[in-house]
Design a protein around this motif. Structure first.
Motif, PDB file in Angstrom:
ATOM      1  N   ILE C  10       0.842  -1.198   0.000  1.00 38.59           N
ATOM      2  CA  ILE C  10       0.000   0.000   0.000  1.00 38.59           C
ATOM      3  C   ILE C  10       0.878   1.249   0.000  1.00 38.59           C
ATOM      4  CG2 ILE C  10      -1.614   1.350   1.399  1.00 38.59           C
ATOM      5  CD1 ILE C  10      -2.944  -1.247   2.145  1.00 38.59           C
ATOM      6  N   GLY C  11       1.931   1.202   0.842  1.00 38.76           N
ATOM      7  CA  GLY C  11       2.869   2.319   0.886  1.00 38.76           C
ATOM      8  C   GLY C  11       3.473   2.569  -0.489  1.00 38.76           C
ATOM      9  N   LEU C  12       3.826   1.485  -1.158  1.00 35.94           N
ATOM     10  CA  LEU C  12       4.423   1.570  -2.494  1.00 35.94           C
ATOM     11  C   LEU C  12       3.483   2.278  -3.464  1.00 35.94           C
ATOM     12  CD1 LEU C  12       6.610  -0.101  -4.555  1.00 35.94           C
ATOM     13  CD2 LEU C  12       4.519  -1.319  -4.991  1.00 35.94           C
ATOM     14  N   LEU C  13       2.212   1.887  -3.431  1.00 31.99           N
ATOM     15  CA  LEU C  13       1.253   2.480  -4.368  1.00 31.99           C
ATOM     16  C   LEU C  13       1.046   3.968  -4.077  1.00 31.99           C
ATOM     17  CD1 LEU C  13      -1.310  -0.439  -4.649  1.00 31.99           C
ATOM     18  CD2 LEU C  13       0.408   0.295  -6.297  1.00 31.99           C
ATOM     19  N   THR C  14       0.990   4.334  -2.789  1.00 32.43           N
ATOM     20  CA  THR C  14       0.824   5.748  -2.458  1.00 32.43           C
ATOM     21  C   THR C  14       2.004   6.563  -2.960  1.00 32.43           C
ATOM     22  OG1 THR C  14       0.562   4.691  -0.316  1.00 32.43           O
ATOM     23  CG2 THR C  14      -0.377   6.877  -0.565  1.00 32.43           C
ATOM     24  N   THR C  15       3.207   6.050  -2.711  1.00 26.84           N
ATOM     25  CA  THR C  15       4.388   6.786  -3.174  1.00 26.84           C
ATOM     26  C   THR C  15       4.357   6.919  -4.688  1.00 26.84           C
ATOM     27  OG1 THR C  15       5.513   5.544  -1.449  1.00 26.84           O
ATOM     28  CG2 THR C  15       6.851   7.007  -2.771  1.00 26.84           C
ATOM     29  N   LEU C  16       3.975   5.854  -5.378  1.00 27.24           N
ATOM     30  CA  LEU C  16       3.899   5.899  -6.836  1.00 27.24           C
ATOM     31  C   LEU C  16       2.937   6.985  -7.299  1.00 27.24           C
ATOM     32  CD1 LEU C  16       3.861   2.224  -8.131  1.00 27.24           C
ATOM     33  CD2 LEU C  16       5.521   4.020  -8.610  1.00 27.24           C
ATOM     34  N   LEU C  17       1.781   7.035  -6.655  1.00 27.01           N
ATOM     35  CA  LEU C  17       0.764   8.024  -7.021  1.00 27.01           C
ATOM     36  C   LEU C  17       1.306   9.435  -6.810  1.00 27.01           C
ATOM     37  CD1 LEU C  17      -2.158   7.660  -7.979  1.00 27.01           C
ATOM     38  CD2 LEU C  17      -2.865   8.322  -5.668  1.00 27.01           C
ATOM     39  N   ALA C  18       1.922   9.644  -5.618  1.00 22.91           N
ATOM     40  CA  ALA C  18       2.470  10.958  -5.306  1.00 22.91           C
ATOM     41  C   ALA C  18       3.548  11.323  -6.324  1.00 22.91           C
ATOM     42  CB  ALA C  18       3.041  10.965  -3.899  1.00 22.91           C
ATOM     43  N   LEU C 243      22.589  -0.820  -0.833  1.00 18.85           N
ATOM     44  CA  LEU C 243      22.313  -1.378  -2.158  1.00 18.85           C
ATOM     45  C   LEU C 243      21.064  -0.739  -2.757  1.00 18.85           C
ATOM     46  CD1 LEU C 243      22.879  -5.232  -2.303  1.00 18.85           C
ATOM     47  CD2 LEU C 243      23.710  -3.475  -3.853  1.00 18.85           C
ATOM     48  N   GLY C 244      20.031  -0.576  -1.930  1.00 20.01           N
ATOM     49  CA  GLY C 244      18.796   0.064  -2.400  1.00 20.01           C
ATOM     50  C   GLY C 244      19.050   1.487  -2.864  1.00 20.01           C
ATOM     51  N   LEU C 245      19.815   2.220  -2.053  1.00 21.96           N
ATOM     52  CA  LEU C 245      20.126   3.610  -2.410  1.00 21.96           C
ATOM     53  C   LEU C 245      20.967   3.651  -3.684  1.00 21.96           C
ATOM     54  CD1 LEU C 245      21.045   5.342   0.960  1.00 21.96           C
ATOM     55  CD2 LEU C 245      19.063   5.748  -0.488  1.00 21.96           C
ATOM     56  N   GLN C 246      21.854   2.667  -3.815  1.00 22.43           N
ATOM     57  CA  GLN C 246      22.750   2.664  -4.969  1.00 22.43           C
ATOM     58  C   GLN C 246      22.000   2.485  -6.266  1.00 22.43           C
ATOM     59  OE1 GLN C 246      25.945  -0.106  -4.346  1.00 22.43           O
ATOM     60  NE2 GLN C 246      27.199   1.661  -3.887  1.00 22.43           N
ATOM     61  N   PHE C 247      20.913   1.760  -6.200  1.00 22.84           N
ATOM     62  CA  PHE C 247      20.155   1.570  -7.426  1.00 22.84           C
ATOM     63  C   PHE C 247      19.716   2.917  -7.981  1.00 22.84           C
ATOM     64  CE2 PHE C 247      16.416   0.692  -9.957  1.00 22.84           C
ATOM     65  CZ  PHE C 247      16.917  -0.286 -10.783  1.00 22.84           C
ATOM     66  N   SER C 248      19.257   3.770  -7.051  1.00 21.86           N
ATOM     67  CA  SER C 248      18.849   5.113  -7.453  1.00 21.86           C
ATOM     68  C   SER C 248      20.031   5.885  -8.057  1.00 21.86           C
ATOM     69  CB  SER C 248      18.290   5.817  -6.231  1.00 21.86           C
ATOM     70  OG  SER C 248      18.223   7.181  -6.433  1.00 21.86           O
ATOM     71  N   PHE C 249      21.202   5.746  -7.436  1.00 25.20           N
ATOM     72  CA  PHE C 249      22.398   6.402  -7.972  1.00 25.20           C
ATOM     73  C   PHE C 249      22.742   5.873  -9.366  1.00 25.20           C
ATOM     74  CE2 PHE C 249      23.488   7.793  -3.652  1.00 25.20           C
ATOM     75  CZ  PHE C 249      23.894   9.074  -3.943  1.00 25.20           C
ATOM     76  N   LEU C 250      22.608   4.564  -9.515  1.00 27.53           N
ATOM     77  CA  LEU C 250      22.949   3.950 -10.795  1.00 27.53           C
ATOM     78  C   LEU C 250      22.032   4.463 -11.898  1.00 27.53           C
ATOM     79  CD1 LEU C 250      23.693   0.253  -9.869  1.00 27.53           C
ATOM     80  CD2 LEU C 250      25.243   1.935 -10.843  1.00 27.53           C
ATOM     81  N   ILE C 251      20.745   4.558 -11.576  1.00 33.70           N
ATOM     82  CA  ILE C 251      19.787   5.066 -12.548  1.00 33.70           C
ATOM     83  C   ILE C 251      20.199   6.467 -12.992  1.00 33.70           C
ATOM     84  CG2 ILE C 251      17.417   5.888 -12.781  1.00 33.70           C
ATOM     85  CD1 ILE C 251      17.352   3.003 -12.861  1.00 33.70           C
ATOM     86  N   ALA C 252      20.568   7.290 -11.985  1.00 35.84           N
ATOM     87  CA  ALA C 252      20.999   8.643 -12.318  1.00 35.84           C
ATOM     88  C   ALA C 252      22.284   8.606 -13.127  1.00 35.84           C
ATOM     89  CB  ALA C 252      21.178   9.450 -11.035  1.00 35.84           C
ATOM     90  N   LEU C 292      10.643   2.291 -10.915  1.00 34.68           N
ATOM     91  CA  LEU C 292      11.651   1.242 -10.728  1.00 34.68           C
ATOM     92  C   LEU C 292      12.375   1.449  -9.394  1.00 34.68           C
ATOM     93  CD1 LEU C 292      12.044  -0.883 -12.880  1.00 34.68           C
ATOM     94  CD2 LEU C 292      14.118   0.283 -13.603  1.00 34.68           C
ATOM     95  N   THR C 293      12.761   2.700  -9.126  1.00 37.12           N
ATOM     96  CA  THR C 293      13.449   3.003  -7.867  1.00 37.12           C
ATOM     97  C   THR C 293      12.568   2.673  -6.670  1.00 37.12           C
ATOM     98  OG1 THR C 293      14.292   4.888  -9.078  1.00 37.12           O
ATOM     99  CG2 THR C 293      14.832   4.763  -6.762  1.00 37.12           C
ATOM    100  N   ILE C 294      11.290   3.095  -6.753  1.00 39.29           N
ATOM    101  CA  ILE C 294      10.384   2.829  -5.639  1.00 39.29           C
ATOM    102  C   ILE C 294      10.203   1.333  -5.455  1.00 39.29           C
ATOM    103  CG2 ILE C 294       8.014   3.134  -4.827  1.00 39.29           C
ATOM    104  CD1 ILE C 294       7.988   5.802  -6.328  1.00 39.29           C
ATOM    105  N   PHE C 295      10.144   0.625  -6.561  1.00 37.14           N
ATOM    106  CA  PHE C 295       9.953  -0.812  -6.477  1.00 37.14           C
ATOM    107  C   PHE C 295      11.163  -1.492  -5.833  1.00 37.14           C
ATOM    108  CE2 PHE C 295       9.931  -5.114  -8.432  1.00 37.14           C
ATOM    109  CZ  PHE C 295       8.767  -5.557  -7.826  1.00 37.14           C
ATOM    110  N   VAL C 296      12.349  -0.999  -6.173  1.00 40.98           N
ATOM    111  CA  VAL C 296      13.550  -1.576  -5.564  1.00 40.98           C
ATOM    112  C   VAL C 296      13.554  -1.323  -4.055  1.00 40.98           C
ATOM    113  CG1 VAL C 296      16.058  -1.355  -5.421  1.00 40.98           C
ATOM    114  CG2 VAL C 296      14.960  -1.598  -7.634  1.00 40.98           C
TER     115      VAL C 296
END
Lengths: 294, 545, 315
Positions: C10-18, C243-252, C292-296
């Motif tokens: 549920i948290g994931l979906l809210t963040t996605l919507l926002a 690792l989770g944070l790094q995914f975001s860095f990698l995307i950037a 993708l970032t939120i999902f990770v």
């Protein structure tokens, strides 16, 4: 229930002289401080003086080798590389300082507020934080700078926004870690308001954490500025930026690879400096955190 | 009978600092050796040394002989065959001694599989047996549980199960009950005693508590600054203490401050009146479909404190005493009932009146390290409650007042300019008391004020409380889990269990003749030094005859 | 555990919507009329108006937001202004480059960092540890695009064994595509590996000071067995966060790296989309990357609970 003394060590001394003595013994701190100071001096000097003007292109002097006239040679437009590096230091430091400043000035009060007023407000602040964290930082900076136009100021704002949640998190975490401490209860019993307690007890006690985080954020901001400028979205010519220098050097890398080396070393120098400074400060100010990395 | 494990001339130093010097002791089958000392005496290091688990930077000399081997010379691979199999250890903190992310069964079985090289299935079956031996039979269903799902006592039983799983010959227990409530302590001590007798183990019991040691140990060694100052059979030793330190320790353990000189007028208008106070917390819901459950931390508690009276509030951890203290101090409002202090309800009065009430009630907390802002000088810390008086005091008057109270708690006025870290634990507690005294309150709420202190320092602080009571006419609300402390300093006592008051009365009466079953259990669970010694003497006389 | 996963979802979906709201609003302020951009400066006013109508630009903001979201659920991301092909087609084509790039560097950095971090922690305080950590300290300070330029210089220009940029496509040449991705993956992975190695080391050192490590040693377990059975697994919890944070860095990081190597990936698509004011492309691809970032992050949360039973009951 515990009869033995609590397990954490007695707090370290806080007088200036003993901290200074310890600082000079810390390898990280000394190396970091020297590097950071070096970059700072180069940047400040460039405001008043650089060996050559950086906004004058002189194609007749292009790609000069290292010499006593041009310490690091010149680039493909005939600009003196040393002058460019100095001016680039200025850009990096200004962008980093202001961006981190924005993050601290907005983030720290938000974090403290969230810690003091638990409940709905805290939830809102933290969820907004999560949302900002969900946007890959450089990607969003690219978005922001391209929408509002490339330039140093927009780069500062874009990087600054991503510093807000970092400082909010650190401030809130630090404040919550203090929340069980009995000296805060004693202050409450002395009739002090939450605001007064925050100013007198909480902020001084989380200042260490904030200073350490700030030095780490400074180095990240330098990297981010370089990245944006490399993409052509940060600092615009005629102002110099290390990222932009790298971009321009890249097209020449087959003929003049040294052009790519200098700005790269400058970035590594300054980022390493602020990182080491942060590590050193952490060792000095918070021995318990010694082995952690941000 | 010959020793199965013995230390000779054992010396240990860490980074050049000597921790143990020429320590000798012997452990015999089926016998318990008690090693007593205050913090920093080196008693824990003796245990780690026996296990050969010394911290980095440690160097040792002397001999630790076990089955013909000198363990100080044994290599680590050799020790891995001895540790846990022949020599085992039980630690002080059951909360942190277990790996939080692995199941209980897994952690107990691990040692069995390591030493006995048996199959997973066999180890599993043996684990069930071992848990049964420590009183955690299959009815508890702990095999697949994780440590955080267990109570403190259960966790300590699991730690003991891990230690005795391979039926070791030597068991070392370092303050095995210090972190536990008294009633749980009594159970764990009985368990350890039974295991030692039944399985004929040799045990080294390390404790700061003379009463525990007197009750448990056959022989005792008293340690100070890394040296064993005196040792011998328990009863005999305590009857003929010859070393000045052991005498001092013995006296401090039995210490009772001077009794009150003038009697308290209990019919006077009460200073503090607590009526029907209720405090509850919402529990997190199991799911959104169930109704929210409330944890009632304090349930309809009523009592009062007369002027100059010293009231004790005893109970075990989680009984609600600290929650109640926060409400009395005005930090969190009650969810029901009311508090009256000096005839006024602190939660209903105006800001200014509230300030007056706060001037009249101050607090002393448990933790001598956590109760001061490390960045403030003693003067700033002690004068903080004067904030309540705002402009009434000049800077000079403040300073004078701070010096006054520092002197009245036995510190020098020159200490005002120092920082808290420059003081020892006992001195810090004096500073905390000075801070509470600075507004000249009529009531001091002391929440476990001596629990973190060593015995000898505890005695001094209790004397200070008694002295201030007689000199300044202070009333106390003394909150503690430690019955002996409450007994020493209070006139009346309230016993709390699970958020309710189960018994109330004059201190002497409640302790000598407890009425409620819970109080009776509590009183009987407290190890009593003199009682233990009496039994011990009788037994030793029988043995020699 | 299931309840925990449900709440997180549920948290994931809210963040996605926002996040979708933020992206939509930000791009609404983008200056320039898309229709004008597409048709060029000398377009007739009536053709402009017709195109606006066709693109749905005349509808109210809320309608456009809702139809964008609904469209995405049906796989309809709109049609690119500049490429005149469905955005979904563009994205699925580009993601074949970006995904292997990000995943490859994540895997490479983990493969380097975990053993190095454990090794360094085991030799804590020795010269080898200091040496490794000094290298890692420098590695953190190096911008990935600078490494990339150096790699290009060494392997493409001097040694001539790898391409300096471009991407042949998987259907043209798998080997060629792998070769094209090798340098970008290394350039992205090295700084991340430095960070991760330091985190692994410090997390392990922290864990090794815990009481339960002493319990394990007291059981008789050897140093090595204790390290692996009780140390590394517990230390993975902070490592997972990074690792989770790094995914975001990698995307950037892919935005820069794809530009540098002329890789037709999502990052480059976004960058070009922005400069060409191709709003529809930018909007949907940014949304995809953010999702993708939120999902990770969601996966990391679930992995936490799988490792640490204490987290399961809290929501």
């Amino acid at each position: 229930m515990n009869q033995e003394l609590p397990s954490y060590p007695p707090p370290a001394k806080y007088d200036a002289i003993s901290i200074w003595r310890k600082a000079l013994r810390s390898r990280s701190f000394v190396i970091g401080a020297v590097l950071a100071l070096f970059v700072l001096i180069a940047g400040v000097t460039s405001i008043f003086w650089t060996p050559y003007a950086i906004d004058v292109l002189d194609v007749s002097q292009r790609l000069q080798p290292m010499s006593s006239q041009y310490l690091f040679g010149t680039d493909q437009y005939g600009r003196d590389i040393l002058s460019m590096l100095m001016a680039g230091a200025r850009t990096s430091i200004i962008v980093a300082l202001i961006a981190v400043g924005i993050g601290m000035l907005i983030g720290v009060p938000l974090g403290l507020l969230a810690a003091a007023q638990r409940g709905l407000l805290e939830e809102m602040v933290m969820r907004t934080n999560d949302l900002i964290f969900a946007f890959p930082s450089l990607l969003s900076a690219v978005l922001i700078t391209s929408i509002f136009g490339p330039g140093t100021i927009n780069a500062v704002i874009a990087i600054g926004i991503f510093n807000i949640p970092v400082f909010a998190r650190v401030a809130r975490g630090g404040a919550l870690a203090l929340s069980g401490r009995e000296f805060l209860l004693a202050a409450r019993l002395s009739g002090k308001s939450t605001f007064l307690i925050t100013v007198e007890h909480v902020i001084p006690n989380i200042a260490n954490l904030l200073i350490v985080q700030a030095s780490i954020q400074l180095s990240l901001a330098i990297l981010a500025e370089a990245g944006l400028s490399y993409l052509g979205l940060g600092t615009q010519p005629p102002m110099a930026s290390w990222g932009r220098m790298l971009y321009e050097a890249q097209t020449m890398v087959a003929f003049a690879p040294q052009l790519a080396l200098y700005p790269g070393f400058a970035i590594i120098f300054s980022v390493l400096g602020f990182n080491l400074l942060g590590d050193g400060l952490r060792d000095l100010l918070d021995p318990k955190m010694r082995r952690r990395v941000a | 009978m010959s020793a199965i494990f013995s230390a000779r001339d054992l010396c240990v130093s860490i980074n050049g600092k000597q921790i143990l010097r020429d320590v000798d002791f012997d452990l015999e089958r089926g016998k318990i050796l008690g090693l007593v000392g205050e913090s920093g005496s080196g008693k824990s290091m003796s245990a780690l040394s026996a296990m050969q688990l010394l911290p980095e930077g440690a160097s040792q000399s002397g001999e630790l002989s076990f089955e013909g081997k000198n363990l100080t010379r044994a290599s680590d691979p050799e020790m891995t065959h001895i540790r846990g199999k022949d020599i085992s250890m039980v630690f002080q903190e059951p909360m942190t001694a277990l790996n939080p992310i692995r199941t209980i069964g897994d952690q107990v079985a691990e040692g069995l599989r390591w030493h006995l090289r048996i199959s997973r299935k066999e180890a599993w079956e043996q684990t069930i047996d071992v848990l049964e031996r420590v009183g955690l039979g299959p009815e508890y269903g702990l095999m697949d549980r994780f440590p955080h799902q267990l109570s403190g006592g259960q966790r300590q039983r699991v730690v003991i199960a891990i230690a005795i799983a391979c039926q070791p010959k030597v068991l070392i227990a370092d303050e095995p009950t210090t972190a536990l409530d008294v009633t749980v302590q009594a159970q764990i001590l009985t368990l350890l005693k039974d295991i030692v007798k039944k399985e004929q183990m040799a045990m080294l019991l390390i404790s700061h508590d003379l009463a525990v040691v007197a009750e448990m140990a056959d022989t005792v060694a008293i340690m100070k600054d890394g040296v064993i100052v005196e040792d011998g059979p328990t009863g005999e030793l305590f009857d003929n203490l010859s070393h000045p330190y052991s005498q001092k320790l013995f006296e401090a353990s039995n210490h009772v401050p001077v009794p009150r000189q003038e009697p308290v007028d209990e019919r006077a208008q009460p200073l503090l009146k607590v009526s029907n106070v209720l405090r509850q917390y919402p529990l997190s819901r199991a799911s959104i479909f169930t109704r929210r459950q409330w944890h009632r931390a304090v349930q309809h508690v009523s009592f009062s404190v007369a002027p100059r009276q010293s009231l004790g509030l005893v109970g075990e951890s989680g009984c609600g005493k600290s929650t109640l203290a926060r409400t009395i101090l005005g930090l969190t409002p009650p969810d029901g009932g009311s508090i009256q202090f000096l005839g006024k309800d602190p939660f209903a009065v105006s800001r200014n009146d509230r300030r007056d009430l706060q001037l009249g009630m101050q607090a002393v907390f448990q933790d001598p390290y956590g109760s001061f802002d490390p960045r403030h000088t003693v003067e700033r810390t002690v004068s903080e409650p004067l904030h309540l008086m705002r402009s009434d005091l000049s800077r000079e008057q403040r300073r004078k007042r701070v010096h006054e109270v520092l002197e009245s708690v036995g510190l020098a006025s020159a200490d005002a300019n120092k920082y808290p870290h420059e003081f020892s634990g006992g001195q810090r507690q004096r500073i905390a008391i000075a801070r509470a005294l600075v507004t000249n309150p009529s009531l001091i709420v002391a929440d476990e004020p001596v629990s973190a202190l060593d015995v000898s320092i505890r005695a001094q602080i209790l004397d200070l409380f008694a002295d201030l009571r007689d000199r300044l006419g202070m009333a106390y609300l003394f909150i503690s889990h430690d019955l002996s402390v409450v007994q020493a300093i209070t006139d009346r006592v309230i016993v709390m269990n699970a958020g309710r008051i189960v018994e109330e009365g004059p201190t002497g009466e409640v302790f000598s003749n407890p009425k409620h079953p819970y109080t009776r259990m509590l009183v009987s669970a407290v190890p009593d030094l003199n009682e233990a010694l009496r039994k011990r003497r009788k037994k030793e006389n029988k043995d020699t005859q | 555990m299931l309840w925990f996963a449900f709440l997180r979802l549920i948290g994931l979906l809210t963040t996605l919507l926002a996040a979708s709201l933020v992206i939509f609003v930000v791009l609404e302020v983008l200056p320039g009329d898309p229709a004008e951009v597409m048709l060029g400066l000398n377009a007739q006013p009536d053709t402009l108006a017709a195109l606006r109508a066709e693109l749905g630009l005349n509808a109210p903001v809320t309608t456009r937001y809702v139809s964008w979201i609904l469209g995405m659920f049906q796989g309809d991301f709109g049609i690119s202004y500049t490429y005149s092909v469905p955005v979904s087609e563009l994205i699925s084509e580009r993601i074949q480059v970006s995904l292997p790039l990000a995943a490859g560097s994540l895997i490479l950095s983990t493969l380097i960092a975990i053993p190095v971090g454990v090794y360094s922690a085991r030799h804590h305080g020795k010269i080898i540890d200091t040496g490794i950590m000094s290298v890692a300290q420098i590695g953190i300070a190096v911008p990935n695009f600078w490494i990339a330029i150096l790699l290009v210089y060494v392997f493409a220009i001097v040694l001539r064994i790898l391409p300096s940029g471009g991407f042949p496509g998987w259907d043209v040449s798998v080997l060629g595509s792998l070769q094209a991705l090798l340098l970008p993956v290394v350039a992205l992975a090295l700084p991340q590996a430095s960070i991760l190695a330091r985190v692994m080391r410090s997390a392990l050192l922290d864990v090794l000071h815990e009481d339960y490590i002493r319990t394990a040693r007291a059981k008789g377990l050897s140093n090595k067995a204790t390290l692996w059975r009780h140390g590394v697994r517990n230390a993975l919890i902070p490592v997972l966060t990074i690792l989770g944070l790094q995914f975001s860095f990698l995307i950037a990081g892919t935005v820069i790296i794809e530009n540098l190597f002329y890789l037709p990936g999502l990052g480059r698509l976004i960058f070009q989309g922005i400069t060409q004011r191709d709003l529809i492309v930018v909007r949907s691809s940014v949304m995809l990357l953010v999702a993708l970032t939120i999902f990770v992050t969601f996966l990391v949360d679930i992995a936490y609970a799988a490792i640490d039973p204490r987290l399961r009951r809290r929501a």
